[in-house]
Design a protein around this motif. Structure first.
Motif, mmCIF file in Angstrom:
data_model
loop_
_atom_site.group_PDB
_atom_site.id
_atom_site.type_symbol
_atom_site.label_atom_id
_atom_site.label_comp_id
_atom_site.label_asym_id
_atom_site.label_seq_id
_atom_site.Cartn_x
_atom_site.Cartn_y
_atom_site.Cartn_z
ATOM 1 N N LYS A 1 0.834 -1.211 0.000
ATOM 2 C CA LYS A 1 0.000 0.000 0.000
ATOM 3 C C LYS A 1 0.867 1.259 0.000
ATOM 4 C CE LYS A 1 -4.315 -1.686 2.054
ATOM 5 N NZ LYS A 1 -4.087 -3.123 1.962
ATOM 6 N N LYS A 2 1.986 1.182 0.689
ATOM 7 C CA LYS A 2 2.908 2.321 0.714
ATOM 8 C C LYS A 2 3.423 2.623 -0.689
ATOM 9 C CE LYS A 2 7.209 3.776 2.979
ATOM 10 N NZ LYS A 2 8.256 3.372 3.951
ATOM 11 N N GLU A 3 3.802 1.585 -1.415
ATOM 12 C CA GLU A 3 4.287 1.762 -2.779
ATOM 13 C C GLU A 3 3.172 2.246 -3.698
ATOM 14 O OE1 GLU A 3 7.379 1.677 -3.948
ATOM 15 O OE2 GLU A 3 7.921 1.462 -1.823
ATOM 16 N N GLU A 4 1.963 1.749 -3.467
ATOM 17 C CA GLU A 4 0.820 2.198 -4.265
ATOM 18 C C GLU A 4 0.579 3.688 -4.066
ATOM 19 O OE1 GLU A 4 -3.969 1.282 -4.812
ATOM 20 O OE2 GLU A 4 -2.752 0.047 -3.446
ATOM 21 N N MET A 5 0.723 4.153 -2.836
ATOM 22 C CA MET A 5 0.534 5.576 -2.553
ATOM 23 C C MET A 5 1.607 6.422 -3.235
ATOM 24 S SD MET A 5 -0.474 5.276 1.486
ATOM 25 C CE MET A 5 -0.519 7.029 1.792
ATOM 26 N N ARG A 6 2.837 5.934 -3.241
ATOM 27 C CA ARG A 6 3.915 6.682 -3.866
ATOM 28 C C ARG A 6 3.699 6.788 -5.382
ATOM 29 N NH1 ARG A 6 9.483 4.387 -1.342
ATOM 30 N NH2 ARG A 6 10.338 6.076 -2.637
ATOM 31 N N LYS A 7 3.130 5.737 -5.982
ATOM 32 C CA LYS A 7 2.831 5.776 -7.414
ATOM 33 C C LYS A 7 1.673 6.730 -7.693
ATOM 34 C CE LYS A 7 4.470 1.063 -8.381
ATOM 35 N NZ LYS A 7 4.081 -0.302 -8.807
ATOM 36 N N LEU A 8 0.646 6.671 -6.842
ATOM 37 C CA LEU A 8 -0.501 7.559 -7.021
ATOM 38 C C LEU A 8 -0.099 9.020 -6.924
ATOM 39 C CD1 LEU A 8 -3.365 5.808 -4.991
ATOM 40 C CD2 LEU A 8 -3.337 6.279 -7.443
ATOM 41 N N PHE A 9 0.867 9.304 -6.045
ATOM 42 C CA PHE A 9 1.289 10.681 -5.829
ATOM 43 C C PHE A 9 1.846 11.315 -7.103
ATOM 44 C CE2 PHE A 9 4.341 13.945 -4.369
ATOM 45 C CZ PHE A 9 3.483 14.716 -3.598
ATOM 46 N N LYS A 10 2.398 10.479 -7.982
ATOM 47 C CA LYS A 10 2.976 10.984 -9.225
ATOM 48 C C LYS A 10 1.923 11.246 -10.286
ATOM 49 C CE LYS A 10 7.308 8.491 -8.408
ATOM 50 N NZ LYS A 10 8.248 7.440 -8.917
ATOM 51 N N GLU A 11 0.695 10.757 -10.036
ATOM 52 C CA GLU A 11 -0.379 10.978 -10.993
ATOM 53 C C GLU A 11 -1.000 12.353 -10.781
ATOM 54 O OE1 GLU A 11 -3.202 7.845 -10.764
ATOM 55 O OE2 GLU A 11 -1.729 6.252 -11.108
ATOM 56 N N ILE A 12 -1.511 12.935 -11.840
ATOM 57 C CA ILE A 12 -2.112 14.269 -11.755
ATOM 58 C C ILE A 12 -3.517 14.195 -11.155
ATOM 59 C CG2 ILE A 12 -2.888 16.272 -13.078
ATOM 60 C CD1 ILE A 12 -0.698 15.680 -15.091
ATOM 61 N N ASN A 13 -4.318 13.272 -11.642
ATOM 62 C CA ASN A 13 -5.704 13.159 -11.181
ATOM 63 C C ASN A 13 -5.907 11.852 -10.419
ATOM 64 O OD1 ASN A 13 -6.573 15.604 -12.470
ATOM 65 N ND2 ASN A 13 -6.564 14.504 -14.426
ATOM 66 N N TYR A 14 -5.438 11.817 -9.190
ATOM 67 C CA TYR A 14 -5.645 10.618 -8.379
ATOM 68 C C TYR A 14 -6.995 10.693 -7.668
ATOM 69 C CZ TYR A 14 -3.674 13.884 -4.935
ATOM 70 O OH TYR A 14 -3.416 14.986 -4.169
ATOM 71 N N ASN A 15 -7.490 9.530 -7.284
ATOM 72 C CA ASN A 15 -8.788 9.441 -6.605
ATOM 73 C C ASN A 15 -8.604 9.774 -5.124
ATOM 74 O OD1 ASN A 15 -11.077 8.285 -5.132
ATOM 75 N ND2 ASN A 15 -11.670 7.428 -7.111
ATOM 76 N N ILE A 16 -9.229 10.850 -4.679
ATOM 77 C CA ILE A 16 -9.065 11.314 -3.298
ATOM 78 C C ILE A 16 -9.561 10.281 -2.297
ATOM 79 C CG2 ILE A 16 -9.842 13.027 -1.626
ATOM 80 C CD1 ILE A 16 -9.771 15.109 -3.803
ATOM 81 N N ASP A 17 -10.687 9.640 -2.592
ATOM 82 C CA ASP A 17 -11.233 8.643 -1.669
ATOM 83 C C ASP A 17 -10.291 7.446 -1.516
ATOM 84 O OD1 ASP A 17 -13.516 10.132 -1.171
ATOM 85 O OD2 ASP A 17 -14.616 9.246 -2.848
ATOM 86 N N VAL A 18 -9.652 7.063 -2.615
ATOM 87 C CA VAL A 18 -8.692 5.957 -2.557
ATOM 88 C C VAL A 18 -7.510 6.339 -1.670
ATOM 89 C CG1 VAL A 18 -7.042 4.611 -3.905
ATOM 90 C CG2 VAL A 18 -9.359 4.990 -4.781
ATOM 91 N N VAL A 19 -7.036 7.575 -1.822
ATOM 92 C CA VAL A 19 -5.901 8.040 -1.016
ATOM 93 C C VAL A 19 -6.276 8.061 0.471
ATOM 94 C CG1 VAL A 19 -4.391 10.004 -0.514
ATOM 95 C CG2 VAL A 19 -4.897 9.384 -2.884
ATOM 96 N N LYS A 20 -7.460 8.546 0.783
ATOM 97 C CA LYS A 20 -7.898 8.587 2.180
ATOM 98 C C LYS A 20 -7.904 7.186 2.790
ATOM 99 C CE LYS A 20 -10.879 12.696 1.974
ATOM 100 N NZ LYS A 20 -12.281 13.181 2.087
ATOM 101 N N GLU A 21 -8.407 6.232 2.049
ATOM 102 C CA GLU A 21 -8.477 4.863 2.549
ATOM 103 C C GLU A 21 -7.080 4.274 2.725
ATOM 104 O OE1 GLU A 21 -10.139 1.512 4.104
ATOM 105 O OE2 GLU A 21 -11.091 3.448 3.657
ATOM 106 N N LEU A 22 -6.172 4.574 1.801
ATOM 107 C CA LEU A 22 -4.808 4.069 1.909
ATOM 108 C C LEU A 22 -4.080 4.687 3.107
ATOM 109 C CD1 LEU A 22 -3.756 4.063 -1.862
ATOM 110 C CD2 LEU A 22 -3.989 2.057 -0.381
ATOM 111 N N VAL A 23 -4.300 5.973 3.332
ATOM 112 C CA VAL A 23 -3.692 6.635 4.502
ATOM 113 C C VAL A 23 -4.209 6.003 5.788
ATOM 114 C CG1 VAL A 23 -3.566 8.798 5.807
ATOM 115 C CG2 VAL A 23 -3.297 8.834 3.326
#
Length: 345
Positions: free
Chosen positions: A156-178
């Protein structure tokens, strides 16, 4: 006696006559009378239990305020503050701690470092160990969530780091990962990891969505909702106090108010009232604006910020049209937090 507070008889009959008269007449007791009442009540409490808990003091304070709400309830300008008995709970608890103090072992404080010593020589673990956990509901979780493993945390940590590089990431997905990786985040933070390392390992902690989700897990409070709610409920009253009362007592507040009045109408991104509130509060507490706000040009990118010019304490980097007029032209939608060599909350 775990439930002794429920049957505890509040010693009204032992209170001074003048205080009893005020209570019965629904008048506010003086500060001296209130302290005397607290001393008497705590003295009787500790005859039954030598170590009253906060739950005990809360139950007793609740009953005291219920009996004499006009005299003891927490009220400002006719509005009941919170549950109405917080200040009395705090006074009772403080008195309990003061009475117990001789029997409480002294906390060994870390010796202040001399001017010749570098504070970096103090282990990070020791720095983290002395941080205050007050207000936190989950400072350092002891166990991973049942649905998580060490391996899943890494994934999940690596998934978050990949998402961070995206311009339009899903906010709800990020909240759940955090939320899912909160255990590992706190583990790194409490070990004293540097801001630079945390920024690399957990980049979303330095964005609004990640910081808000982490803070809510840490304290049980949604910071933005709580802040906006309190601004709506108390902002006008606070601003009126700063302008009409505080400015007459403190020269720095008056100077800040006069400066804001001359520049009124040039702010953008926030309501002028919110800008005034923040800057007048800074003046009230004697804080320097340049220590909180570091201004850069509106077109600057994060990587272009010259970190050697950033204050060593946590600050807000603000994009402005003209750096010399940042006091009223800061844009709340275009800033990001920054800090150098400080501990994350």
């Amino acid at each position: 006696m775990p439930n002794w507070a429920d049957s505890f008889e509040i010693p009204w009959q032992k209170l001074p006559e003048e205080l009893v008269q005020n209570l019965e007449r629904q008048k506010r007791p003086s500060a001296r009378q209130r302290r005397e009442m607290v001393r008497i009540v705590v003295s009787e409490m500790m005859k039954i239990c030598k170590n009253p808990t906060k739950h005990n003091t809360t139950e007793i304070a609740k009953r005291m305020v219920a009996k004499y709400p006009k005299s003891l309830q927490d009220v400002i300008d006719g509005d009941v503050i919170g549950l109405g008995y917080h200040s009395l709970v705090k006074q009772l608890k403080s008195r309990v701690e003061n009475v117990k103090r001789p029997d409480t072992p002294r906390i060994r404080k870390r010796k202040a470092a001399s001017d010749d010593n570098d504070t970096d020589e103090i282990p990070a673990e020791q720095k983290a160990s002395v941080q205050d956990t007050y207000g936190c509901v989950s400072w350092e979780p002891k166990h991973l969530p049942l649905s998580e493993t060490v391996e899943s945390q890494v994934e999940k940590k690596e998934e978050m780091r990949k998402l961070f590089k995206e311009i339009n990431y899903n906010i709800d997905v990020v909240k759940e990962l955090v939320k899912c990786t909160y255990f590992t985040q706190r583990k790194d933070i409490n070990k004293g990891a540097s801001i630079q390392k945390l920024c690399q390992e957990w980049p979303f902690l330095f964005t609004e969505v990640g910081m808000t989700a982490h803070f809510q897990e840490l304290t049980g409070v949604n910071p933005m909702e709580t802040f906006l709610t309190n601004v709506d409920k108390k902002g006008a009253r606070l601003l009126n106090f700063l302008k009409c009362v505080d400015a007459q007592k403190h020269k720095q507040v008056l100077n800040a108010l006069l400066k804001l009045q001359t520049e009124r109408g040039r702010s953008s991104g926030c309501s002028e009232e919110l800008v005034e509130m923040v800057l007048l509060l800074l003046a009230h507490f004697g804080e320097k604006e340049e220590r909180l706000f570091h201004c850069i040009e509106m077109t600057s990118l994060p990587g272009e910020v010259q970190m050697e010019n950033v204050p060593p304490t946590p600050c807000i980097i603000v994009c402005v049209t003209t750096a010399s007029t940042y006091t009223t032209q800061w844009n709340c939608d275009q800033h990001w937090s920054s800090s150098k060599d400080v501990s994350f909350p």
